[in-house]
Scaffold this motif. Structure first.
Motif, PDB file in Angstrom:
ATOM      1  N   LEU A  33      -9.867  28.698 -24.773  1.00  0.00           N
ATOM      2  CA  LEU A  33     -11.208  28.737 -24.682  1.00  0.00           C
ATOM      3  C   LEU A  33     -11.684  30.229 -23.722  1.00  0.00           C
ATOM      4  CD1 LEU A  33     -12.825  25.611 -25.212  1.00  0.00           C
ATOM      5  CD2 LEU A  33     -12.273  27.386 -27.139  1.00  0.00           C
ATOM      6  N   ASP A  34     -11.365  30.506 -22.727  1.00  0.00           N
ATOM      7  CA  ASP A  34     -11.642  31.178 -21.762  1.00  0.00           C
ATOM      8  C   ASP A  34     -10.431  31.863 -20.888  1.00  0.00           C
ATOM      9  OD1 ASP A  34     -11.276  29.453 -19.382  1.00  0.00           O
ATOM     10  OD2 ASP A  34     -13.138  28.160 -19.653  1.00  0.00           O
ATOM     11  N   ASP A  35     -10.679  32.585 -19.898  1.00  0.00           N
ATOM     12  CA  ASP A  35      -9.171  33.787 -19.435  1.00  0.00           C
ATOM     13  C   ASP A  35      -8.492  32.560 -18.539  1.00  0.00           C
ATOM     14  OD1 ASP A  35     -10.404  35.484 -20.673  1.00  0.00           O
ATOM     15  OD2 ASP A  35     -12.380  36.175 -19.380  1.00  0.00           O
ATOM     16  N   ARG A  36      -9.258  31.359 -17.878  1.00  0.00           N
ATOM     17  CA  ARG A  36      -8.645  30.668 -17.139  1.00  0.00           C
ATOM     18  C   ARG A  36      -7.050  30.492 -17.485  1.00  0.00           C
ATOM     19  NH1 ARG A  36     -12.500  25.603 -15.532  1.00  0.00           N
ATOM     20  NH2 ARG A  36     -12.771  25.664 -17.705  1.00  0.00           N
ATOM     21  N   PRO A  37      -5.784  30.305 -16.689  1.00  0.00           N
ATOM     22  CA  PRO A  37      -5.201  29.661 -17.227  1.00  0.00           C
ATOM     23  C   PRO A  37      -5.007  28.053 -16.869  1.00  0.00           C
ATOM     24  CG  PRO A  37      -4.513  30.267 -14.365  1.00  0.00           C
ATOM     25  CD  PRO A  37      -6.826  31.028 -15.588  1.00  0.00           C
ATOM     26  N   PRO A  38      -4.415  27.396 -17.285  1.00  0.00           N
ATOM     27  CA  PRO A  38      -4.354  25.735 -17.154  1.00  0.00           C
ATOM     28  C   PRO A  38      -4.466  25.339 -16.091  1.00  0.00           C
ATOM     29  CG  PRO A  38      -2.881  26.258 -18.613  1.00  0.00           C
ATOM     30  CD  PRO A  38      -3.172  28.016 -18.745  1.00  0.00           C
ATOM     31  N   PHE A  39      -5.120  24.827 -15.586  1.00  0.00           N
ATOM     32  CA  PHE A  39      -6.030  24.419 -13.257  1.00  0.00           C
ATOM     33  C   PHE A  39      -5.310  23.109 -13.525  1.00  0.00           C
ATOM     34  CE2 PHE A  39      -9.437  23.659 -16.466  1.00  0.00           C
ATOM     35  CZ  PHE A  39     -10.305  22.993 -15.581  1.00  0.00           C
ATOM     36  N   LEU A  40      -4.945  23.192 -12.075  1.00  0.00           N
ATOM     37  CA  LEU A  40      -4.310  21.735 -11.451  1.00  0.00           C
ATOM     38  C   LEU A  40      -6.110  20.618 -11.641  1.00  0.00           C
ATOM     39  CD1 LEU A  40      -2.968  19.540 -10.869  1.00  0.00           C
ATOM     40  CD2 LEU A  40      -2.547  20.845  -8.526  1.00  0.00           C
ATOM     41  N   LEU A  41      -5.952  19.251 -11.755  1.00  0.00           N
ATOM     42  CA  LEU A  41      -7.025  18.428 -11.462  1.00  0.00           C
ATOM     43  C   LEU A  41      -7.104  18.388  -9.977  1.00  0.00           C
ATOM     44  CD1 LEU A  41      -8.565  16.628 -15.157  1.00  0.00           C
ATOM     45  CD2 LEU A  41      -9.709  18.381 -13.986  1.00  0.00           C
ATOM     46  N   GLY A  80       1.020  -1.531   0.029  1.00  0.00           N
ATOM     47  CA  GLY A  80      -0.305   0.017   0.137  1.00  0.00           C
ATOM     48  C   GLY A  80       0.969   1.002   0.061  1.00  0.00           C
ATOM     49  N   ARG A  81       1.852   1.010   0.192  1.00  0.00           N
ATOM     50  CA  ARG A  81       2.659   2.588   0.911  1.00  0.00           C
ATOM     51  C   ARG A  81       3.850   2.486  -1.073  1.00  0.00           C
ATOM     52  NH1 ARG A  81       4.965   3.608   6.000  1.00  0.00           N
ATOM     53  NH2 ARG A  81       3.705   1.915   7.473  1.00  0.00           N
ATOM     54  N   TYR A  82       4.405   3.805  -1.509  1.00  0.00           N
ATOM     55  CA  TYR A  82       4.594   4.353  -2.445  1.00  0.00           C
ATOM     56  C   TYR A  82       3.839   4.440  -3.155  1.00  0.00           C
ATOM     57  CZ  TYR A  82       9.262   2.866  -0.226  1.00  0.00           C
ATOM     58  OH  TYR A  82      10.319   2.492   0.367  1.00  0.00           O
ATOM     59  N   LEU A  83       2.386   4.892  -3.030  1.00  0.00           N
ATOM     60  CA  LEU A  83       1.633   5.765  -3.725  1.00  0.00           C
ATOM     61  C   LEU A  83       1.768   6.575  -4.516  1.00  0.00           C
ATOM     62  CD1 LEU A  83      -1.561   4.317  -4.746  1.00  0.00           C
ATOM     63  CD2 LEU A  83      -2.314   5.920  -3.204  1.00  0.00           C
ATOM     64  N   ASN A  84       0.997   5.904  -5.856  1.00  0.00           N
ATOM     65  CA  ASN A  84       2.003   7.147  -6.922  1.00  0.00           C
ATOM     66  C   ASN A  84       0.304   7.697  -7.736  1.00  0.00           C
ATOM     67  OD1 ASN A  84       4.200   9.282  -7.806  1.00  0.00           O
ATOM     68  ND2 ASN A  84       5.059   8.068  -8.741  1.00  0.00           N
ATOM     69  N   ASP A  85       0.377   9.211  -8.212  1.00  0.00           N
ATOM     70  CA  ASP A  85      -1.074   9.834  -8.902  1.00  0.00           C
ATOM     71  C   ASP A  85       0.053  10.725  -9.570  1.00  0.00           C
ATOM     72  OD1 ASP A  85      -3.034  10.412  -9.723  1.00  0.00           O
ATOM     73  OD2 ASP A  85      -3.281  12.295  -8.216  1.00  0.00           O
ATOM     74  N   GLN A  86      -0.680  10.373 -11.184  1.00  0.00           N
ATOM     75  CA  GLN A  86       0.288  12.134 -12.238  1.00  0.00           C
ATOM     76  C   GLN A  86      -1.104  12.789 -12.165  1.00  0.00           C
ATOM     77  OE1 GLN A  86       0.427   9.604 -15.366  1.00  0.00           O
ATOM     78  NE2 GLN A  86       1.852   8.182 -14.977  1.00  0.00           N
ATOM     79  N   PRO A  87      -0.322  13.966 -11.608  1.00  0.00           N
ATOM     80  CA  PRO A  87      -1.047  15.361 -11.494  1.00  0.00           C
ATOM     81  C   PRO A  87      -0.895  15.564 -12.574  1.00  0.00           C
ATOM     82  CG  PRO A  87       0.884  14.872  -9.894  1.00  0.00           C
ATOM     83  CD  PRO A  87       1.069  14.487 -10.455  1.00  0.00           C
ATOM     84  N   GLN A  88      -2.634  16.546 -12.925  1.00  0.00           N
ATOM     85  CA  GLN A  88      -3.375  16.294 -14.267  1.00  0.00           C
ATOM     86  C   GLN A  88      -3.175  18.021 -14.359  1.00  0.00           C
ATOM     87  OE1 GLN A  88      -6.316  13.867 -14.920  1.00  0.00           O
ATOM     88  NE2 GLN A  88      -5.975  14.767 -17.912  1.00  0.00           N
ATOM     89  N   VAL A  89      -2.424  18.249 -15.635  1.00  0.00           N
ATOM     90  CA  VAL A  89      -2.935  19.708 -15.566  1.00  0.00           C
ATOM     91  C   VAL A  89      -4.143  19.955 -17.079  1.00  0.00           C
ATOM     92  CG1 VAL A  89      -1.987  22.112 -16.742  1.00  0.00           C
ATOM     93  CG2 VAL A  89      -0.849  21.064 -14.470  1.00  0.00           C
ATOM     94  N   ILE A  90      -4.298  20.421 -17.085  1.00  0.00           N
ATOM     95  CA  ILE A  90      -5.547  20.741 -18.180  1.00  0.00           C
ATOM     96  C   ILE A  90      -6.145  22.033 -18.804  1.00  0.00           C
ATOM     97  CG2 ILE A  90      -6.271  18.798 -17.954  1.00  0.00           C
ATOM     98  CD1 ILE A  90      -9.252  19.676 -17.178  1.00  0.00           C
ATOM     99  N   SER A  91      -5.886  21.866 -20.062  1.00  0.00           N
ATOM    100  CA  SER A  91      -6.512  23.889 -20.924  1.00  0.00           C
ATOM    101  C   SER A  91      -7.516  23.362 -21.822  1.00  0.00           C
ATOM    102  CB  SER A  91      -5.425  24.988 -20.735  1.00  0.00           C
ATOM    103  OG  SER A  91      -6.290  26.008 -21.315  1.00  0.00           O
ATOM    104  N   ALA A  92      -8.282  24.179 -22.497  1.00  0.00           N
ATOM    105  CA  ALA A  92      -8.327  24.096 -24.370  1.00  0.00           C
ATOM    106  C   ALA A  92      -8.162  24.755 -25.001  1.00  0.00           C
ATOM    107  CB  ALA A  92      -9.835  23.541 -23.672  1.00  0.00           C
TER     108      ALA A  92
END
Length: 499
Positions: free
Chosen positions: A419-427, A287-299
């Motif tokens: 598409l909008d004024d938001r900068p790329p953001f982290l999910l 269960g240790r060393y659990l790893n995710d991949q932070p995801q930055v998105i935009s369009a």
């Protein structure tokens, strides 16, 4: 008190717990290379279609597709679909936090699927190979590359399916001008698990493609059995050797023990360590060393002059381009046109196909022992040990995320207009669904890994783990191809062991 019926004798050679791409790989390789073996595969969720593991995107009827996704959203929906409503997560998945008994610190978007085919019935089919430090260095390069080739065969991977997608060449030209990559890290079409037909339509590879002849009941034969709505509650073992599995029929409540000298646990990166914990198999790294991949998105939207100068015609398919990982820029980009994008795009009915581009950058993070999924004796909805997730980003991870945001901004400006004024953001953490490391592979039994290079759990002969949780390295690329490649190696070690 539960009643357990014991099936005596040796009815199976191998029991596979979980029916996603990695579990299916074990079944397929065993079927091809040791067809005399009797294999049982069990899945807690339901069968969604006659073809076991079919990708729901291949269901032409929207109502059938929605029903299949709903049935995949956990024990409540799969057993009582008539009373279920769509959940807040991605279609076909259910959030861990929906379970009122599951505290969830640090990964609010953690989710999973429960159905025959696992996440292979719902995934985006992206199959890039890992590069640079993403690769597992203690595995022989030639052996690993051969396993990748086999994984690409099993998943039917190609980089050519969408070469004629509208604006795909222009998208890659603009990205190349901005990032100026060369060699393996060059901007290129994303390798996808998909089959393109002469009429231009495509079939997305679900787990049925990995299962091959085992996916259809009429072609399975008598050496492979698939049971849905069947929960493995415990791996049975004695004196350091696997002897079988305790199974519960979720439709009747009946519990039985089947005997087998080999058990493969391919439940997913959260439920695989959960089952080992429930079985009393608890190496330090579990269960240790659990790893995710932070995801930055935009369009973004392509410039009007580019759109107007290109004849699109009746294009059916969307292009997917790839900005590969490098050690200098430890993230990888998926550039997905129109309907292939994972985020909501424009609501304009007159959007030209391919002209709206979704940008998704996945970041590699440090492998940290303290990031973990823990279990206690309180039951979840399945009656298994309750999960709690502890997950935090390091200062280095935060720096990489900022660099990824800058890269997405550069890509967006090179391609067109946001598409909008938001900068790329982290999910939110967990949104990637690419969890890794929880039953990680290691070269030595030194307390920092759960299994060896053959995916066999340290100290428990005959017990193998499979799936994204086995991947020990920090990666940004989509993990399915890697986990299938490791499953190929694990399955072949079983063939050598039994024969």
């Amino acid at each position: 008190m539960k009643t357990v019926s014991v099936m005596h004798g040796q009815p199976y050679d191998v029991v596979i717990v979980g029916s996603g791409p990695s579990g299916a790989t074990y079944a397929r390789i065993l079927h091809e290379e040791a067809p005399q073996l009797r294999v049982l595969m069990v899945e807690a969720g339901p069968l969604l279609s006659e073809q076991a593991g079919l990708h729901v995107k291949n269901l032409a009827d929207p109502q059938a597709r929605a029903a299949a996704q709903l049935a995949s959203q956990g024990p409540v929906t799969s057993l009582s679909p008539e009373s279920a409503t769509p959940g807040p997560g991605r279609p076909g998945t259910f959030l861990l936090r929906r379970d009122e008994f599951a505290p969830n610190a640090g990964m609010p978007a953690a989710a999973m699927s429960s159905n025959v085919g696992g996440m292979g019935a719902h995934w985006t089919c992206a199959c890039p190979r890992p590069g640079a430090s993403e690769r597992i260095t203690f595995l022989d390069d030639d052996l690993l590359d051969a396993a990748f080739l086999e994984a690409e065969r099993l998943l039917s991977v190609t980089s050519e399916a969408f070469e004629d997608a509208p604006f795909a060449a222009e998208v890659r030209r603009r990205l190349d001008g901005e990032f100026q990559r060369r060699g393996p890290a060059a901007i290129q079409p994303m390798p996808l698990a998909v089959q393109k037909h002469p009429d231009g339509t495509v079939t997305w590879s679900g787990t049925d493609v990995v299962l091959g002849p085992l996916g259809a009941a009429e072609t399975r034969g008598d050496r492979f059995e698939l049971r849905d709505h069947t929960l493995c509650q415990r791996v049975v073992h004695d004196d350091g050797h696997v002897t079988g599995a305790e199974l519960k029929d979720l439709t009747t409540g009946a519990v039985s023990i089947v005997n087998a000298p080999v058990v493969v646990v391919a439940a997913d990166a959260l439920r695989t360590p959960q089952l080992l914990f429930a079985s009393g198999i608890r190496p330090r790294a579990l269960g240790r060393y659990l790893n995710d991949q932070p995801q930055v998105i935009s369009a973004v939207r392509l410039p009007p002059d580019v759109v107007e100068a290109t004849t699109v015609g009746a294009a059916r398919n969307s292009g997917v381009s790839w900005v590969p990982y490098t050690d200098e820029e430890p993230f990888h980009g998926q550039v997905m046109q129109l309907d292939a994008s994972p985020i909501p795009l424009a609501e304009d009915d007159n959007v030209v196909p391919g002209s709206i581009i979704g940008l998704g950058w996945f970041c590699a993070t440090e492998t940290v022992e303290e990031n973990r999924v823990e279990f206690d004796e309180n039951p979840d909805h399945y009656g298994m040990p309750r999960m709690s997730i502890h997950y935090n980003l390091t200062w280095k991870d935060l720096r990489v995320i900022d660099e990824a945001k800058e890269a997405v901004t550069r890509a967006g400006k090179a391609l067109g207009t946001f598409l909008d004024d938001r900068p790329p953001f982290l999910l939110p953490a967990g949104s990637s669904l690419h969890y890794q490391g929880s039953v990680r592979m290691g070269q030595h039994d030194d307390g920092r890994s759960v299994c060896g290079p053959d995916s066999q759990v340290w100290g428990t002969a005959g017990l193998y783990v499979a799936g994204n949780g086995v991947i020990p390295t920090s990666t940004a690329c989509n993990p399915t191809l890697t986990s299938v490649a490791l499953a190929v190696l694990g399955a072949r070690s079983i063939v050598d062991r039994i024969q």
